[in-house]
Design an enzyme around this catalytic site. Structure first.
Site, mmCIF file in Angstrom:
data_model
loop_
_atom_site.group_PDB
_atom_site.id
_atom_site.type_symbol
_atom_site.label_atom_id
_atom_site.label_comp_id
_atom_site.label_asym_id
_atom_site.label_seq_id
_atom_site.Cartn_x
_atom_site.Cartn_y
_atom_site.Cartn_z
ATOM 1 N N ARG A 29 0.897 -1.214 -0.060
ATOM 2 C CA ARG A 29 0.059 0.023 0.223
ATOM 3 C C ARG A 29 0.831 1.246 -0.049
ATOM 4 O O ARG A 29 0.519 2.031 0.652
ATOM 5 C CB ARG A 29 -1.128 -0.047 1.010
ATOM 6 C CG ARG A 29 -2.228 -1.046 1.124
ATOM 7 C CD ARG A 29 -2.916 -1.109 2.326
ATOM 8 N NE ARG A 29 -2.211 -1.475 3.532
ATOM 9 C CZ ARG A 29 -2.394 -1.275 4.848
ATOM 10 N NH1 ARG A 29 -3.792 -0.557 5.161
ATOM 11 N NH2 ARG A 29 -1.732 -1.436 5.885
ATOM 12 N N HIS A 69 -28.565 0.255 6.226
ATOM 13 C CA HIS A 69 -27.866 1.208 5.849
ATOM 14 C C HIS A 69 -27.306 0.764 4.396
ATOM 15 O O HIS A 69 -26.925 -0.085 4.032
ATOM 16 C CB HIS A 69 -26.707 1.700 6.668
ATOM 17 C CG HIS A 69 -25.843 2.721 6.219
ATOM 18 N ND1 HIS A 69 -26.029 4.004 6.000
ATOM 19 C CD2 HIS A 69 -24.647 2.530 5.612
ATOM 20 C CE1 HIS A 69 -25.141 4.572 5.222
ATOM 21 N NE2 HIS A 69 -24.112 3.677 5.078
ATOM 22 N N ASP A 113 -26.401 -3.672 8.075
ATOM 23 C CA ASP A 113 -25.907 -2.820 6.954
ATOM 24 C C ASP A 113 -26.129 -3.605 5.503
ATOM 25 O O ASP A 113 -25.410 -4.839 5.349
ATOM 26 C CB ASP A 113 -24.571 -2.206 7.077
ATOM 27 C CG ASP A 113 -24.601 -1.285 8.190
ATOM 28 O OD1 ASP A 113 -25.745 -0.797 8.433
ATOM 29 O OD2 ASP A 113 -23.367 -1.104 8.587
ATOM 30 N N GLU A 167 -25.034 -2.603 -5.482
ATOM 31 C CA GLU A 167 -23.790 -2.834 -6.493
ATOM 32 C C GLU A 167 -23.951 -4.095 -7.224
ATOM 33 O O GLU A 167 -23.572 -4.349 -8.259
ATOM 34 C CB GLU A 167 -22.838 -2.875 -5.356
ATOM 35 C CG GLU A 167 -21.426 -3.501 -5.592
ATOM 36 C CD GLU A 167 -20.312 -3.347 -4.674
ATOM 37 O OE1 GLU A 167 -19.546 -4.429 -4.498
ATOM 38 O OE2 GLU A 167 -20.134 -2.318 -3.665
ATOM 39 N N HIS A 176 -16.853 11.317 3.479
ATOM 40 C CA HIS A 176 -15.669 10.962 2.926
ATOM 41 C C HIS A 176 -14.802 12.168 2.630
ATOM 42 O O HIS A 176 -13.950 12.158 1.854
ATOM 43 C CB HIS A 176 -15.934 10.249 1.584
ATOM 44 C CG HIS A 176 -16.428 8.789 1.836
ATOM 45 N ND1 HIS A 176 -17.573 8.629 2.280
ATOM 46 C CD2 HIS A 176 -15.882 7.748 1.787
ATOM 47 C CE1 HIS A 176 -17.972 7.111 2.348
ATOM 48 N NE2 HIS A 176 -16.769 6.763 2.023
#
Length: 738
Positions: A18, A626, A584, A590, A679
């Site tokens: 990363r 959610h 959630d 998606e 975000h």
């Protein structure tokens, strides 16, 4: 055949450890300057190109690297920068578009087709004037060439870019800007050709979804224009994530030289090539190695597809089905994962092996030995006996019982679940993993964090509290590590958005819950306050969507297995006195198939799995769910069918637009539209949140309206979190008083 071309459509860009995340976050924190960040990017790109060359690929992509997102890169490259960013430039403007600043809202963020990758939605309108303002594709091509590596620059295709763009004026269709955008693409292609580029890849994944006659005409116009340029590279138009359908004859009739097709998610593409006049003159970039999942390729089957294409296309290029950015980098770094896996490096080797077999014959590849998934007969028997498992009363009856039981004020305030994960929390988790503290010491540290989170929420004045989830590394991985049938990786990082990386677990066998997973933490949190504390779980669809899932049985069956495990957890939470339980499902939209023909079947089993998980409790227990960062218009009906008592949704970046859709669809349950965007590091002012709530109250009766942020607060810092929540509570109180 003596010369077999092989390629991939893209590659992981975050680095083995990363490195991209660390460099970008160091830049944001002021520990790294712009030159240092650019150097980090340069090193990551060079490592990727060299690795792909050394692995034996003949065709290597470039311009697949990004400091944040390829759609953002495209917007900056073509000058599609909203006016509110005009006073900024360079990296300041770039990252402000992604994250916002204290006084400037960022671009909207949503999911990239049916993946868990998030892209930044372009903002365009009648006033947009495209122009080529960034030479990134040229610069990266030149950098690779300095290493002696010829590459194929990758661009987001003009049709996909505009189909994913939004306008503040709902009457304005971004596709009206196509001709202007094509002029910019033409200029870029001519400059690339002058620089020595021989082929360019234009990604058009939008072609895997249903497209109207008008959109197909736009596709034809786009590639007739670009194909007709007198000075340009060869054009590869790549589509993926499904079958290309009616778009294939359109592309075949243009002068593009190559078409990339996904033969994994779109098996019907083979018949489409066979039945489309003109494909015999095209190269087909055959996506036969799965770029979305981590199982080894069944090489004889992939080879058979490629062999069948030989008689149908002018040339066959072996490739992955899509970019490999959706899978981890290297399975060889893992020590405790099931057999039969292939990550990005292994998938490149599979592409090369198929290419070798195309040259040398089928004997050049050795089929992988099939791996049998573990079976849990007891769990399967329980599922068969349960059926659908739905036993709750109608929502209207439950709502009366819950209002009396919970005694909440109008517009109750809450959060989505997680609170910031501090360095101390992460250090405690690492200390436990490395043996520096024992389990008792770790649990004491987590209880101390829960004490702090509960006290803070009470001081802020929230009505429904959460325990903050300090013990959770990730909302899917945490549960996967406690369920039979799942395996977790050590280094299997995948980019979700920007610098946010996740390690999707691997679902390889039957799923079962050996013991309670969250009950102890929820009960402890509830013991610290007189206000209700939500139990927090991840729903069955999201557990599938954000994992690498077994392929030997239908997703619907696997979803029911996960739902049964969650059903047991929910009943244990209720028995322990938790009166509100949130399950959630941010990934419900998606996983929706890209073509409408598959919607009904998918939504039927997805909704059934959620209801199986949540319907085993009494009517007085309030079930929340959610959803975030997806376009929900196509699943509005399913949101109601879930039968959750309260649904919280992302709404801040999109200006509460979902609420009108819900009202038009007849949604009558509780709703919590996110009133500020988590975000972005900016702290929303009280007046800003109040305006959002006033918009919400116009569409939703106050007794059904909840007040919450867009999403969990795990990635934020405590200073901005506390300030934002205090402003949120103040705004809710002001609107209540009206």
């Amino acid at each position: 055949m003596t010369d077999q071309r092989t390629t991939v459509l893209g590659y992981p860009r975050i680095g083995p450890d990363r490195e991209l995340k660390k460099a970008v976050e160091a830049y944001w924190a002021g520990r790294l300057d712009a030159a240092g960040l650019e150097q980090a990017g340069r090193e990551l790109r060079e490592r990727t190109w060299s690795e792909l060359r050394d692995a034996g690929l003949t065709d290597i992509p470039s311009n697949t690297f990004s400091f944040y997102d390829q759609m953002l890169d495209t917007s900056v490259m073509i000058g599609a920068v909203p006016a509110r960013f005009a006073e900024l430039d360079g990296l300041d403007r770039y990252f402000a578009m992604a994250r916002g600043t204290r006084g400037i809202a960022p671009l909207e963020m949503t999911k990239w087709f049916d993946t868990n990758y998030h892209y930044l939605v372009p903002e365009v309108g009648p006033q947009t004037r495209f122009r080529l303002t960034w030479d990134k594709p040229l610069a990266e091509y030149g950098q690779a060439r300095e290493l002696g590596i010829e590459t194929r620059p990758v661009l987001v295709g003009p049709l996909t870019y505009l189909l994913l763009a939004k306008s503040a004026d709902p009457a304005f269709a971004p596709l009206r800007l196509l001709d202007d955008l094509l002029d910019v693409y033409a200029e870029l292609l001519e400059r690339l050709a002058t620089a020595g580029v021989t082929e360019v890849q234009l990604d058009e994944p939008a072609l895997a979804a249903d497209r109207s006659a008008e959109e197909l005409k736009a596709l034809a116009r786009a590639y007739e224009h670009l194909g007709g340029l007198s000075h340009r590279p060869r054009l590869l138009v790549a589509t993926y994530f499904g079958e290309i359908g009616a778009a294939l004859p359109v592309l075949a009739a243009t002068r593009v030289e190559a078409v990339g097709l996904d033969f994994v998610a779109g098996p019907g593409n083979l018949a489409a090539v066979a039945s489309t006049p003109g494909m015999a003159a095209k190269s087909v970039v055959a996506g036969v190695v799965n770029g979305r999942n981590v199982w080894r390729t069944e090489l004889p089957g992939a080879l058979s597809t490629c062999a069948a294409l030989l008689g149908l296309a002018g040339e066959v290029v072996i490739s992955t089905s899509c970019s490999l950015m959706h899978v981890p980098l290297d399975v060889e770094r893992e020590t405790a994962v099931p057999e039969g896996l292939a990550f990005a490096r292994q998938k490149v080797a599979e592409v090369v092996a198929i290419g070798r077999a195309m040259r040398e014959g089928p004997g050049a590849v050795v089929p992988a030995v099939p791996v049998r998934a573990p079976v849990d007969g007891r769990m399967r028997a329980r599922l068969a006996a349960l059926g659908e498992g739905t036993t709750r009363a109608a929502y209207a009856e439950r709502a009366v019982i819950q209002r009396a039981s919970l005694g909440l004020p109008p517009l109750p305030t809450t959060t989505i679940g997680s609170f910031p994960q501090t360095d101390a929390v992460r250090r405690a988790r690492a200390d436990l993993r490395e043996g520096r503290i024992d389990r008792a010491g770790y649990e004491a540290a987590m209880r101390a964090e829960i004490d702090s989170v509960i006290a803070l929420q009470e001081d802020i004045g929230l009505d429904v509290l959460v325990h903050g989830e300090p013990e959770r590394n990730d909302m899917v991985q945490y549960f996967a590590e406690q369920l039979d049938g799942y395996a977790a990786t050590e280094h299997g990082w995948v980019q979700s958005y920007g610098t946010r990386c996740v390690r999707p677990p691997i679902l390889f066998g039957d799923v079962a819950r050996p013991e309670p997973m969250t009950v102890g933490w929820a009960v402890y949190a509830q013991s610290r306050t007189g206000r209700p504390v939500k139990g927090m779980l991840t729903g069955p669809v999201t557990m599938l969507a954000w994992s690498f899932v077994r392929e030997d049985q239908p997703l619907s069956e696997t979803a029911r297995q996960v739902a049964l495990a969650l059903r047991d957890e929910i009943r244990d939470l209720e028995a322990a006195g938790i009166r509100i339980i949130q399950v959630d499902e941010p990934a419900l939209r998606e996983l929706l198939p890209l073509r409408a023909a598959g919607h009904a079947a998918y939504l039927a089993w997805a909704v059934a799995a959620f209801r199986l998980a949540t319907s085993g409790v009494s009517d007085s227990t309030q079930i929340h769910t959610h959803m975030c960062y997806s376009e929900f218009g196509e699943i509005i009906g399913a949101i109601g069918d879930l039968d959750a008592d309260v649904t919280s949704v992302e709404a801040a970046r999109s200006g509460m637009e979902l609420l009108e859709d819900l009202r038009a669809a007849g949604y009558t349950r509780g709703i919590g539209p996110g009133v500020y965007d988590i975000h972005s590091p900016r702290v929303p002012e009280t007046d800003e949140i109040e305006r959002a709530l006033r918009l919400a109250v116009r569409a939703v009766e106050p007794e059904r309206l909840w007040v919450n942020p867009d999403c969990g607060l795990k990635t934020r810092g405590y200073a901005e979190t506390e300030a934002s929540l205090r402003n949120m509570v103040a705004a809710a109180r002001k609107v209540r008083a009206l």
